[in-house]
Design a protein around this motif. Sequence first.
Motif, PDB file in Angstrom:
ATOM      1  N   ALA A 132     -19.010  -0.109   1.425  1.00 56.05           N
ATOM      2  CA  ALA A 132     -18.328  -1.362   1.794  1.00 56.05           C
ATOM      3  C   ALA A 132     -17.856  -2.105   0.543  1.00 56.05           C
ATOM      4  O   ALA A 132     -16.741  -2.641   0.514  1.00 56.05           O
ATOM      5  CB  ALA A 132     -19.269  -2.238   2.625  1.00 56.05           C
ATOM      6  N   ARG A 133     -18.678  -2.118  -0.491  1.00 52.36           N
ATOM      7  CA  ARG A 133     -18.297  -2.778  -1.749  1.00 52.36           C
ATOM      8  C   ARG A 133     -17.096  -2.095  -2.386  1.00 52.36           C
ATOM      9  O   ARG A 133     -16.195  -2.751  -2.919  1.00 52.36           O
ATOM     10  CB  ARG A 133     -19.476  -2.767  -2.728  1.00 52.36           C
ATOM     11  N   ALA A 134     -17.078  -0.767  -2.331  1.00 47.31           N
ATOM     12  CA  ALA A 134     -15.955  -0.009  -2.905  1.00 47.31           C
ATOM     13  C   ALA A 134     -14.653  -0.336  -2.172  1.00 47.31           C
ATOM     14  O   ALA A 134     -13.595  -0.498  -2.797  1.00 47.31           O
ATOM     15  CB  ALA A 134     -16.249   1.483  -2.832  1.00 47.31           C
ATOM     16  N   ILE A 135     -14.739  -0.427  -0.852  1.00 47.88           N
ATOM     17  CA  ILE A 135     -13.555  -0.766  -0.056  1.00 47.88           C
ATOM     18  C   ILE A 135     -13.072  -2.166  -0.397  1.00 47.88           C
ATOM     19  O   ILE A 135     -11.867  -2.398  -0.580  1.00 47.88           O
ATOM     20  CB  ILE A 135     -13.859  -0.638   1.450  1.00 47.88           C
ATOM     21  N   MET A 136     -13.999  -3.110  -0.518  1.00 47.26           N
ATOM     22  CA  MET A 136     -13.613  -4.485  -0.841  1.00 47.26           C
ATOM     23  C   MET A 136     -12.993  -4.574  -2.239  1.00 47.26           C
ATOM     24  O   MET A 136     -12.044  -5.331  -2.466  1.00 47.26           O
ATOM     25  CB  MET A 136     -14.809  -5.441  -0.738  1.00 47.26           C
ATOM     26  N   LYS A 137     -13.501  -3.777  -3.179  1.00 46.35           N
ATOM     27  CA  LYS A 137     -12.899  -3.740  -4.521  1.00 46.35           C
ATOM     28  C   LYS A 137     -11.444  -3.275  -4.451  1.00 46.35           C
ATOM     29  O   LYS A 137     -10.574  -3.820  -5.135  1.00 46.35           O
ATOM     30  CB  LYS A 137     -13.711  -2.814  -5.447  1.00 46.35           C
ATOM     31  N   CYS A 138     -11.189  -2.275  -3.626  1.00 45.39           N
ATOM     32  CA  CYS A 138      -9.816  -1.779  -3.479  1.00 45.39           C
ATOM     33  C   CYS A 138      -8.909  -2.830  -2.837  1.00 45.39           C
ATOM     34  O   CYS A 138      -7.722  -2.907  -3.154  1.00 45.39           O
ATOM     35  CB  CYS A 138      -9.803  -0.504  -2.646  1.00 45.39           C
ATOM     36  N   ILE A 139      -9.471  -3.621  -1.948  1.00 44.88           N
ATOM     37  CA  ILE A 139      -8.705  -4.706  -1.322  1.00 44.88           C
ATOM     38  C   ILE A 139      -8.347  -5.762  -2.357  1.00 44.88           C
ATOM     39  O   ILE A 139      -7.214  -6.251  -2.414  1.00 44.88           O
ATOM     40  CB  ILE A 139      -9.504  -5.342  -0.159  1.00 44.88           C
ATOM     41  N   LYS A 140      -9.295  -6.093  -3.225  1.00 46.19           N
ATOM     42  CA  LYS A 140      -9.121  -7.212  -4.162  1.00 46.19           C
ATOM     43  C   LYS A 140      -8.307  -6.839  -5.401  1.00 46.19           C
ATOM     44  O   LYS A 140      -7.614  -7.686  -5.966  1.00 46.19           O
ATOM     45  CB  LYS A 140     -10.501  -7.723  -4.604  1.00 46.19           C
ATOM     46  N   LYS A 141      -8.377  -5.578  -5.826  1.00 40.60           N
ATOM     47  CA  LYS A 141      -7.744  -5.188  -7.090  1.00 40.60           C
ATOM     48  C   LYS A 141      -6.217  -5.220  -7.001  1.00 40.60           C
ATOM     49  O   LYS A 141      -5.629  -5.072  -5.930  1.00 40.60           O
ATOM     50  CB  LYS A 141      -8.199  -3.782  -7.505  1.00 40.60           C
ATOM     51  N   ASN A 142      -5.598  -5.395  -8.160  1.00 43.01           N
ATOM     52  CA  ASN A 142      -4.141  -5.366  -8.245  1.00 43.01           C
ATOM     53  C   ASN A 142      -3.618  -4.029  -7.721  1.00 43.01           C
ATOM     54  O   ASN A 142      -4.192  -2.973  -7.991  1.00 43.01           O
ATOM     55  CB  ASN A 142      -3.716  -5.568  -9.708  1.00 43.01           C
ATOM     56  N   LYS A 143      -2.524  -4.086  -7.010  1.00 35.96           N
ATOM     57  CA  LYS A 143      -1.952  -2.892  -6.397  1.00 35.96           C
ATOM     58  C   LYS A 143      -1.580  -1.829  -7.432  1.00 35.96           C
ATOM     59  O   LYS A 143      -1.547  -0.631  -7.138  1.00 35.96           O
ATOM     60  CB  LYS A 143      -0.730  -3.285  -5.567  1.00 35.96           C
ATOM     61  N   LYS A 144      -1.324  -2.240  -8.669  1.00 39.83           N
ATOM     62  CA  LYS A 144      -0.992  -1.290  -9.728  1.00 39.83           C
ATOM     63  C   LYS A 144      -2.150  -0.332  -9.991  1.00 39.83           C
ATOM     64  O   LYS A 144      -1.953   0.797 -10.432  1.00 39.83           O
ATOM     65  CB  LYS A 144      -0.624  -2.022 -11.012  1.00 39.83           C
ATOM     66  N   ILE A 145      -3.366  -0.812  -9.740  1.00 38.68           N
ATOM     67  CA  ILE A 145      -4.561   0.003  -9.986  1.00 38.68           C
ATOM     68  C   ILE A 145      -4.857   0.936  -8.814  1.00 38.68           C
ATOM     69  O   ILE A 145      -5.315   2.067  -9.001  1.00 38.68           O
ATOM     70  CB  ILE A 145      -5.780  -0.914 -10.255  1.00 38.68           C
ATOM     71  N   THR A 146      -4.591   0.472  -7.600  1.00 41.10           N
ATOM     72  CA  THR A 146      -5.004   1.223  -6.410  1.00 41.10           C
ATOM     73  C   THR A 146      -3.882   2.026  -5.763  1.00 41.10           C
ATOM     74  O   THR A 146      -4.150   2.908  -4.944  1.00 41.10           O
ATOM     75  CB  THR A 146      -5.572   0.263  -5.355  1.00 41.10           C
ATOM     76  N   HIS A 147      -2.631   1.755  -6.115  1.00 46.78           N
ATOM     77  CA  HIS A 147      -1.504   2.387  -5.427  1.00 46.78           C
ATOM     78  C   HIS A 147      -1.498   3.907  -5.577  1.00 46.78           C
ATOM     79  O   HIS A 147      -1.542   4.448  -6.684  1.00 46.78           O
ATOM     80  CB  HIS A 147      -0.176   1.833  -5.958  1.00 46.78           C
ATOM     81  N   LYS A 148      -1.512   4.583  -4.435  1.00 48.39           N
ATOM     82  CA  LYS A 148      -1.404   6.043  -4.369  1.00 48.39           C
ATOM     83  C   LYS A 148      -2.520   6.753  -5.145  1.00 48.39           C
ATOM     84  O   LYS A 148      -2.328   7.849  -5.659  1.00 48.39           O
ATOM     85  CB  LYS A 148      -0.024   6.477  -4.886  1.00 48.39           C
ATOM     86  N   GLN A 149      -3.690   6.113  -5.210  1.00 52.31           N
ATOM     87  CA  GLN A 149      -4.815   6.670  -5.965  1.00 52.31           C
ATOM     88  C   GLN A 149      -5.844   7.297  -5.039  1.00 52.31           C
ATOM     89  O   GLN A 149      -6.009   6.888  -3.884  1.00 52.31           O
ATOM     90  CB  GLN A 149      -5.485   5.593  -6.804  1.00 52.31           C
ATOM     91  N   ILE A 150      -6.561   8.285  -5.574  1.00 52.05           N
ATOM     92  CA  ILE A 150      -7.710   8.892  -4.904  1.00 52.05           C
ATOM     93  C   ILE A 150      -8.948   8.575  -5.734  1.00 52.05           C
ATOM     94  O   ILE A 150      -8.962   8.802  -6.942  1.00 52.05           O
ATOM     95  CB  ILE A 150      -7.546  10.414  -4.775  1.00 52.05           C
ATOM     96  N   PHE A 151      -9.975   8.038  -5.099  1.00 52.68           N
ATOM     97  CA  PHE A 151     -11.220   7.703  -5.795  1.00 52.68           C
ATOM     98  C   PHE A 151     -12.406   8.364  -5.094  1.00 52.68           C
ATOM     99  O   PHE A 151     -12.564   8.228  -3.876  1.00 52.68           O
ATOM    100  CB  PHE A 151     -11.464   6.188  -5.826  1.00 52.68           C
ATOM    101  N   ASN A 152     -13.243   9.073  -5.867  1.00 52.07           N
ATOM    102  CA  ASN A 152     -14.541   9.502  -5.348  1.00 52.07           C
ATOM    103  C   ASN A 152     -15.457   8.291  -5.294  1.00 52.07           C
ATOM    104  O   ASN A 152     -15.520   7.519  -6.257  1.00 52.07           O
ATOM    105  CB  ASN A 152     -15.160  10.569  -6.251  1.00 52.07           C
ATOM    106  N   VAL A 153     -16.176   8.123  -4.189  1.00 51.42           N
ATOM    107  CA  VAL A 153     -17.090   6.989  -4.037  1.00 51.42           C
ATOM    108  C   VAL A 153     -18.513   7.514  -3.973  1.00 51.42           C
ATOM    109  O   VAL A 153     -18.924   8.130  -2.989  1.00 51.42           O
ATOM    110  CB  VAL A 153     -16.763   6.162  -2.776  1.00 51.42           C
TER     111      VAL A 153
END
Length: 249
Positions: free
Chosen positions: A218-239
């Motif tokens: 849940a924390r990882a998902i919330m981080k992706c919501i809050k972070k600038n789109k430049k960091i998360t756009h079209k990215q794959i992250f292992n959690v």
Amino acid sequence: MDKIIIIGGAGYIGCVLTDLLLKHNYKVVSIDSLKFGSNSIRSFKKKKNYKFYKINTSNSEKVGKLSLGAKAVVDLSGIVGDPACSINRKNTYYSNYYNTKKIVDVLRDKNIEKFIYASSCSVYGSSKGKRLIRETSQVKPISLYAELKIRCENYILKKSDNKFSPTILRLATVFGYSPRQRFDLVVNLFTLFKYLKKKIQVFGGEQYRPNVHVYDVARAIMKCIKKNKKITHKQIFNVGSNKLNHKIK
């Protein structure tokens, strides 16, 4: 107040994510077909920033209307795990791929800032040696569940543009308490056996499992919501965490 849509909001991860987002002053719109009943969301219903809609993911148009202008849509939907997915392969195909594909198509013109898709570490299949699996590692799905996760990932990333910004999260094996508890996960199952004073049976046991607590997901998902789109756009992250890679035994 930012609106977050959670597809599968009454599920194992969805309930924990709902609680976390409400505590951080997000407006949560939860969508679920309630296959396992509504007890898991009972404590949320009186909260002013929470709304629930009983909808099947096949109703993509309804999901799209509710998602209009959302800060993020989090997709936790589908049948989870290899055994459950193998029961009815046709139903699994519709639930885990076709419905997700339809939702993505509908959401692309709904002015949504981010789309976060919950994938799985099972896409990597079985690997030998001690080399850690990274996001760039080759995917080798060996189950229908993993195969459809990869197909969804590929479709979602292919549809990305300046209006539709997806993030893929490949989750380790989740454990921990949730209002919609699951006992088909290895740590939770061992805990249940211990509580019931039953013998824990391990077959083999040399195989490694990457693990992650449901609250950390849940924390990882919330981080992706809050972070600038430049960091998360079209990215794959292992959690997960290297410290939680353990042999079954």
